[in-house]
Design a protein around this motif. Structure first.
Motif, PDB file in Angstrom:
ATOM      1  N   PHE A 117      -2.524   6.760  -9.600  1.00  0.00           N
ATOM      2  CA  PHE A 117      -1.814   7.076  -8.351  1.00  0.00           C
ATOM      3  C   PHE A 117      -2.779   7.244  -7.176  1.00  0.00           C
ATOM      4  CE2 PHE A 117       0.877   8.925 -11.788  1.00  0.00           C
ATOM      5  CZ  PHE A 117       1.878   7.982 -11.744  1.00  0.00           C
ATOM      6  N   ASN A 118      -3.924   6.569  -7.242  1.00  0.00           N
ATOM      7  CA  ASN A 118      -4.884   6.612  -6.144  1.00  0.00           C
ATOM      8  C   ASN A 118      -4.601   5.489  -5.165  1.00  0.00           C
ATOM      9  OD1 ASN A 118      -6.517   8.795  -7.118  1.00  0.00           O
ATOM     10  ND2 ASN A 118      -7.288   7.401  -8.681  1.00  0.00           N
ATOM     11  N   ALA A 119      -4.784   5.774  -3.886  1.00  0.00           N
ATOM     12  CA  ALA A 119      -4.586   4.765  -2.848  1.00  0.00           C
ATOM     13  C   ALA A 119      -5.818   3.867  -2.819  1.00  0.00           C
ATOM     14  CB  ALA A 119      -4.370   5.435  -1.494  1.00  0.00           C
ATOM     15  N   GLU A 120      -5.723   2.746  -3.536  1.00  0.00           N
ATOM     16  CA  GLU A 120      -6.830   1.794  -3.604  1.00  0.00           C
ATOM     17  C   GLU A 120      -6.254   0.392  -3.741  1.00  0.00           C
ATOM     18  OE1 GLU A 120      -8.708   3.540  -7.031  1.00  0.00           O
ATOM     19  OE2 GLU A 120      -7.631   2.247  -8.420  1.00  0.00           O
ATOM     20  N   HIS A 145      -3.585   2.991 -11.810  1.00  0.00           N
ATOM     21  CA  HIS A 145      -4.683   3.340 -10.896  1.00  0.00           C
ATOM     22  C   HIS A 145      -4.751   4.851 -10.669  1.00  0.00           C
ATOM     23  CE1 HIS A 145      -5.691  -0.808  -9.590  1.00  0.00           C
ATOM     24  NE2 HIS A 145      -4.461  -1.029 -10.024  1.00  0.00           N
ATOM     25  N   ALA A 202       3.729   6.357  -1.568  1.00  0.00           N
ATOM     26  CA  ALA A 202       2.489   6.885  -0.985  1.00  0.00           C
ATOM     27  C   ALA A 202       2.713   8.184  -0.221  1.00  0.00           C
ATOM     28  CB  ALA A 202       1.841   5.828  -0.088  1.00  0.00           C
ATOM     29  N   ALA A 221       0.819  -1.215   0.000  1.00  0.00           N
ATOM     30  CA  ALA A 221       0.000   0.000   0.000  1.00  0.00           C
ATOM     31  C   ALA A 221       0.854   1.268   0.000  1.00  0.00           C
ATOM     32  CB  ALA A 221      -0.929   0.004   1.211  1.00  0.00           C
ATOM     33  N   SER A 233       1.356  -1.979 -11.783  1.00  0.00           N
ATOM     34  CA  SER A 233       1.237  -1.115 -12.952  1.00  0.00           C
ATOM     35  C   SER A 233       2.008  -1.720 -14.119  1.00  0.00           C
ATOM     36  CB  SER A 233       1.780   0.289 -12.637  1.00  0.00           C
ATOM     37  OG  SER A 233       1.421   1.206 -13.647  1.00  0.00           O
ATOM     38  N   LEU A 274       1.989   3.691  -5.145  1.00  0.00           N
ATOM     39  CA  LEU A 274       0.813   4.046  -5.939  1.00  0.00           C
ATOM     40  C   LEU A 274       1.180   3.974  -7.414  1.00  0.00           C
ATOM     41  CD1 LEU A 274      -0.223   7.191  -3.840  1.00  0.00           C
ATOM     42  CD2 LEU A 274      -0.960   4.808  -3.528  1.00  0.00           C
ATOM     43  N   TYR A 314       4.560  10.456  -1.443  1.00  0.00           N
ATOM     44  CA  TYR A 314       4.834  11.357  -2.584  1.00  0.00           C
ATOM     45  C   TYR A 314       6.252  11.909  -2.607  1.00  0.00           C
ATOM     46  CZ  TYR A 314      -0.191  11.127  -3.132  1.00  0.00           C
ATOM     47  OH  TYR A 314      -1.469  10.668  -3.295  1.00  0.00           O
ATOM     48  N   SER A 346      -3.297  -0.909  -6.231  1.00  0.00           N
ATOM     49  CA  SER A 346      -2.617   0.240  -6.822  1.00  0.00           C
ATOM     50  C   SER A 346      -1.120   0.054  -6.942  1.00  0.00           C
ATOM     51  CB  SER A 346      -2.903   1.504  -6.005  1.00  0.00           C
ATOM     52  OG  SER A 346      -2.254   2.621  -6.569  1.00  0.00           O
ATOM     53  N   ASN A 347      -0.577  -0.950  -6.267  1.00  0.00           N
ATOM     54  CA  ASN A 347       0.864  -1.183  -6.332  1.00  0.00           C
ATOM     55  C   ASN A 347       1.265  -1.979  -7.572  1.00  0.00           C
ATOM     56  OD1 ASN A 347      -0.351  -3.594  -5.219  1.00  0.00           O
ATOM     57  ND2 ASN A 347       1.726  -4.285  -4.798  1.00  0.00           N
TER      58      ASN A 347
END
Length: 197
Positions: A54-57, A52, A77, A45, A63, A48, A79, A60-61
């Motif tokens: 870059f949304n925390a959902e 996704h 996360a 978590a 890509s 990001l 940033y 999301s990890n």
């Protein structure tokens, strides 16, 4: 029989050309079509992904490599760090602001999406950064980087690394031509053996 032999020659020629083209693609773009699962400081978590937004959902990890987007595939996360993978195997890491003392570890797992096992992971250009990042090959498809000892010396500076895959045997061009010449010789021999009308 003559038509079947010509079809066999055409199929063999096509197979050789596809094989050579595939080997060239894999060699020039080792991360082509890679799908990456990332974690930050041991937490999925904590990373990001671009897929996704870059949304925390959940998920999301994970890509996929985006060769058409010059932006990052992952943001931590918090940033503070951005991670941008290129098809040629380069991983560029950027700091998005001042980074204080602490633990900054990232892990990237390519799963079964690599054409060959990872053979090397090294620094290509440290830019204006100082200190020593610790680069690790965890297994044949996973890398880890510890940035805790890196001094970024300002904001938005880049540290560039490269991932190298094990060399895959590439067919010799001469071998392909020898195969084609042999098939052509078989075709000529078969034509000579056909009864004349």
């Amino acid at each position: 029989m003559h038509v079947n032999l010509l079809k066999a020659v055409a199929a063999a020629t096509t197979a050789v050309c596809i094989s050579l083209a595939g080997s060239a693609q894999a060699a020039s773009d080792p991360l082509h079509n890679a799908v990456i699962s990332a974690s930050y400081n041991g937490d999925a978590a904590g990373m990001l992904g671009l897929d996704h937004g870059f949304n925390a959902e959940a998920g999301s990890n994970v890509s996929a490599l985006d060769p058409n987007n010059p932006g990052a595939e992952f943001l931590s996360a918090d940033y503070l760090l951005a991670f941008d993978f290129a098809p040629n195997g380069h991983l560029t890491i950027l700091n998005n602001g001042a980074i204080g003392a602490g633990s900054y570890n990232a892990t990237f797992d390519f799963g079964a999406t690599l054409a060959a096992p990872i053979a090397g992971f090294s620094i290509v250009d440290s830019g204006v950064t100082s200190g020593t990042p610790v680069l690790t090959i965890v297994n044949s498809h996973t890398i880890a980087i510890d940035l805790s000892a890196v001094n970024w010396n300002g904001d938005f500076n880049a540290l560039e690394t490269a991932i190298v895959l094990q060399a895959m045997p590439v067919p010799e061009p001469a071998a392909a031509w020898m195969l084609l010449a042999g098939l052509a010789g078989l075709g000529t021999l078969a034509r000579r053996r056909q009864p004349q009308h």
